[in-house]
Write a protein that holds these residues in place. Structure first.
Motif, PDB file in Angstrom:
ATOM      1  N   ARG A 169      68.427  79.733  43.616  1.00 59.35           N
ATOM      2  CA  ARG A 169      67.550  80.778  44.172  1.00 59.35           C
ATOM      3  C   ARG A 169      67.707  82.098  43.440  1.00 59.35           C
ATOM      4  N   LEU A 170      68.919  82.373  42.968  1.00 59.47           N
ATOM      5  CA  LEU A 170      69.183  83.648  42.297  1.00 59.47           C
ATOM      6  C   LEU A 170      68.854  83.612  40.805  1.00 59.47           C
ATOM      7  N   GLY A 171      68.404  82.461  40.302  1.00 58.07           N
ATOM      8  CA  GLY A 171      67.947  82.393  38.918  1.00 58.07           C
ATOM      9  C   GLY A 171      68.911  81.780  37.922  1.00 58.07           C
ATOM     10  N   PHE A 172      69.994  81.158  38.385  1.00 60.17           N
ATOM     11  CA  PHE A 172      70.926  80.488  37.473  1.00 60.17           C
ATOM     12  C   PHE A 172      70.281  79.226  36.908  1.00 60.17           C
ATOM     13  N   THR A 173      70.684  78.864  35.706  1.00 60.38           N
ATOM     14  CA  THR A 173      70.233  77.647  35.051  1.00 60.38           C
ATOM     15  C   THR A 173      71.382  76.656  35.007  1.00 60.38           C
ATOM     16  N   GLU A 174      71.145  75.456  35.504  1.00 59.10           N
ATOM     17  CA  GLU A 174      72.151  74.396  35.426  1.00 59.10           C
ATOM     18  C   GLU A 174      72.097  73.794  34.028  1.00 59.10           C
ATOM     19  N   LEU A 175      73.258  73.597  33.425  1.00 56.23           N
ATOM     20  CA  LEU A 175      73.342  73.158  32.034  1.00 56.23           C
ATOM     21  C   LEU A 175      73.516  71.657  31.864  1.00 56.23           C
ATOM     22  N   GLY A 176      73.624  70.921  32.921  1.00 53.45           N
ATOM     23  CA  GLY A 176      73.846  69.487  32.835  1.00 53.45           C
ATOM     24  C   GLY A 176      74.975  69.087  33.756  1.00 53.45           C
ATOM     25  N   ILE A 177      75.512  67.913  33.525  1.00 57.52           N
ATOM     26  CA  ILE A 177      76.571  67.375  34.380  1.00 57.52           C
ATOM     27  C   ILE A 177      77.740  66.934  33.511  1.00 57.52           C
ATOM     28  N   ILE A 178      78.936  67.280  33.932  1.00 54.78           N
ATOM     29  CA  ILE A 178      80.151  66.756  33.321  1.00 54.78           C
ATOM     30  C   ILE A 178      80.709  65.736  34.306  1.00 54.78           C
ATOM     31  N   PRO A 179      80.547  64.452  33.990  1.00 57.05           N
ATOM     32  CA  PRO A 179      80.982  63.396  34.916  1.00 57.05           C
ATOM     33  C   PRO A 179      82.486  63.446  35.178  1.00 57.05           C
ATOM     34  N   GLY A 180      82.844  63.442  36.451  1.00 55.52           N
ATOM     35  CA  GLY A 180      84.251  63.415  36.835  1.00 55.52           C
ATOM     36  C   GLY A 180      85.039  64.623  36.369  1.00 55.52           C
ATOM     37  N   GLY A 181      84.390  65.758  36.240  1.00 56.88           N
ATOM     38  CA  GLY A 181      85.049  66.954  35.709  1.00 56.88           C
ATOM     39  C   GLY A 181      85.964  67.677  36.671  1.00 56.88           C
ATOM     40  N   PHE A 182      85.947  67.328  37.941  1.00 58.76           N
ATOM     41  CA  PHE A 182      86.771  68.021  38.936  1.00 58.76           C
ATOM     42  C   PHE A 182      87.569  66.991  39.731  1.00 58.76           C
ATOM     43  N   ARG A 183      88.878  67.206  39.777  1.00 53.64           N
ATOM     44  CA  ARG A 183      89.740  66.331  40.574  1.00 53.64           C
ATOM     45  C   ARG A 183      89.863  66.904  41.975  1.00 53.64           C
ATOM     46  N   MET A 184      89.354  66.168  42.944  1.00 53.53           N
ATOM     47  CA  MET A 184      89.397  66.588  44.337  1.00 53.53           C
ATOM     48  C   MET A 184      90.829  66.478  44.869  1.00 53.53           C
ATOM     49  N   LYS A 185      91.068  67.103  46.005  1.00 54.55           N
ATOM     50  CA  LYS A 185      92.391  67.076  46.621  1.00 54.55           C
ATOM     51  C   LYS A 185      92.865  65.655  46.912  1.00 54.55           C
ATOM     52  N   ASP A 186      91.931  64.766  47.243  1.00 57.23           N
ATOM     53  CA  ASP A 186      92.309  63.390  47.568  1.00 57.23           C
ATOM     54  C   ASP A 186      92.532  62.521  46.327  1.00 57.23           C
ATOM     55  N   GLY A 187      92.393  63.124  45.130  1.00 57.14           N
ATOM     56  CA  GLY A 187      92.618  62.391  43.887  1.00 57.14           C
ATOM     57  C   GLY A 187      91.375  61.773  43.291  1.00 57.14           C
ATOM     58  N   SER A 188      90.278  61.777  44.014  1.00 58.70           N
ATOM     59  CA  SER A 188      89.021  61.259  43.467  1.00 58.70           C
ATOM     60  C   SER A 188      88.431  62.301  42.505  1.00 58.70           C
ATOM     61  N   PHE A 189      87.472  61.874  41.724  1.00 55.10           N
ATOM     62  CA  PHE A 189      86.850  62.780  40.754  1.00 55.10           C
ATOM     63  C   PHE A 189      85.390  62.990  41.101  1.00 55.10           C
ATOM     64  N   GLU A 190      84.953  64.223  40.955  1.00 53.58           N
ATOM     65  CA  GLU A 190      83.584  64.612  41.275  1.00 53.58           C
ATOM     66  C   GLU A 190      82.977  65.263  40.031  1.00 53.58           C
ATOM     67  N   ASP A 191      81.678  65.109  39.869  1.00 57.38           N
ATOM     68  CA  ASP A 191      80.985  65.744  38.750  1.00 57.38           C
ATOM     69  C   ASP A 191      80.976  67.256  38.917  1.00 57.38           C
ATOM     70  N   ILE A 192      80.884  67.961  37.789  1.00 61.20           N
ATOM     71  CA  ILE A 192      80.691  69.410  37.835  1.00 61.20           C
ATOM     72  C   ILE A 192      79.413  69.749  37.089  1.00 61.20           C
ATOM     73  N   VAL A 193      78.827  70.880  37.472  1.00 64.03           N
ATOM     74  CA  VAL A 193      77.535  71.325  36.944  1.00 64.03           C
ATOM     75  C   VAL A 193      77.688  72.757  36.434  1.00 64.03           C
TER      76      VAL A 193
END
Length: 163
Positions: A132-156
């Motif tokens: 809404r504020l005008g940011f541009t998403e650059l794509g996805i980095i698969p599994g770029g963030f390690r969650m607290k439970d040890g699983s991996f989540e994509d980052i944008v």
């Protein structure tokens, strides 16, 4: 009314409490260690700017953000920021207030771009706000963030031009 104030040591306790709440949740910030009053003060003072969203009537700290260069030297004109809103106050548009203030502060400090390296893909509320504020998403980095439970989540990663 919500006002933005510059961080001062007098606000260390609520600032680290809000920050550490996000760290403990383990779903947004890359840090794993909670801040103490000593490390928190050092951390907040080391930023280009640390802003606190404060209720002007009560003086209560509601949220905060940090703003700093994303890199050094030839890339130091690109800024980076992190935002933290008290869990019990989310959904009241306080995040929007601090992101808008951050954009203006980054311009004021001479940054040309505000970039987020690791917006977790499941952080839908933040992503919608940034869009809404005008940011541009650059794509996805698969599994770029390690969650607290040890699983991996994509980052944008995303950015907004400040010029």
């Amino acid at each position: 009314m919500i006002i933005i104030e510059s961080y001062e040591i007098k606000n260390i306790k609520p600032a680290i409490e809000i920050w550490n709440e996000i760290v403990r949740a383990g779903v947004a910030f890359p840090q794993e260690d909670e801040l103490t009053e000593i490390t928190g003060d050092e951390f907040f003072k080391a930023q280009s700017f640390t802003g606190l969203a404060v209720d002007s009537d009560s003086g209560e700290v509601l949220a905060l953000y940090i703003l700093h260069p994303n890199n050094v030297g030839r890339c130091s004109h690109i800024s980076n920021a992190s935002y933290a809103v008290r869990a019990d106050l989310r959904g009241r548009h306080i995040g929007e207030i601090i992101v808008k203030h951050c954009i203006e502060k980054a311009r004021e400090l001479g940054f040309r771009i505000l970039q987020f390296n690791a917006v977790v893909a499941t952080n839908i509320h933040a992503r919608n706000l940034y869009r809404r504020l005008g940011f541009t998403e650059l794509g996805i980095i698969p599994g770029g963030f390690r969650m607290k439970d040890g699983s991996f989540e994509d980052i944008v990663p995303q950015y907004i031009s400040l010029t």
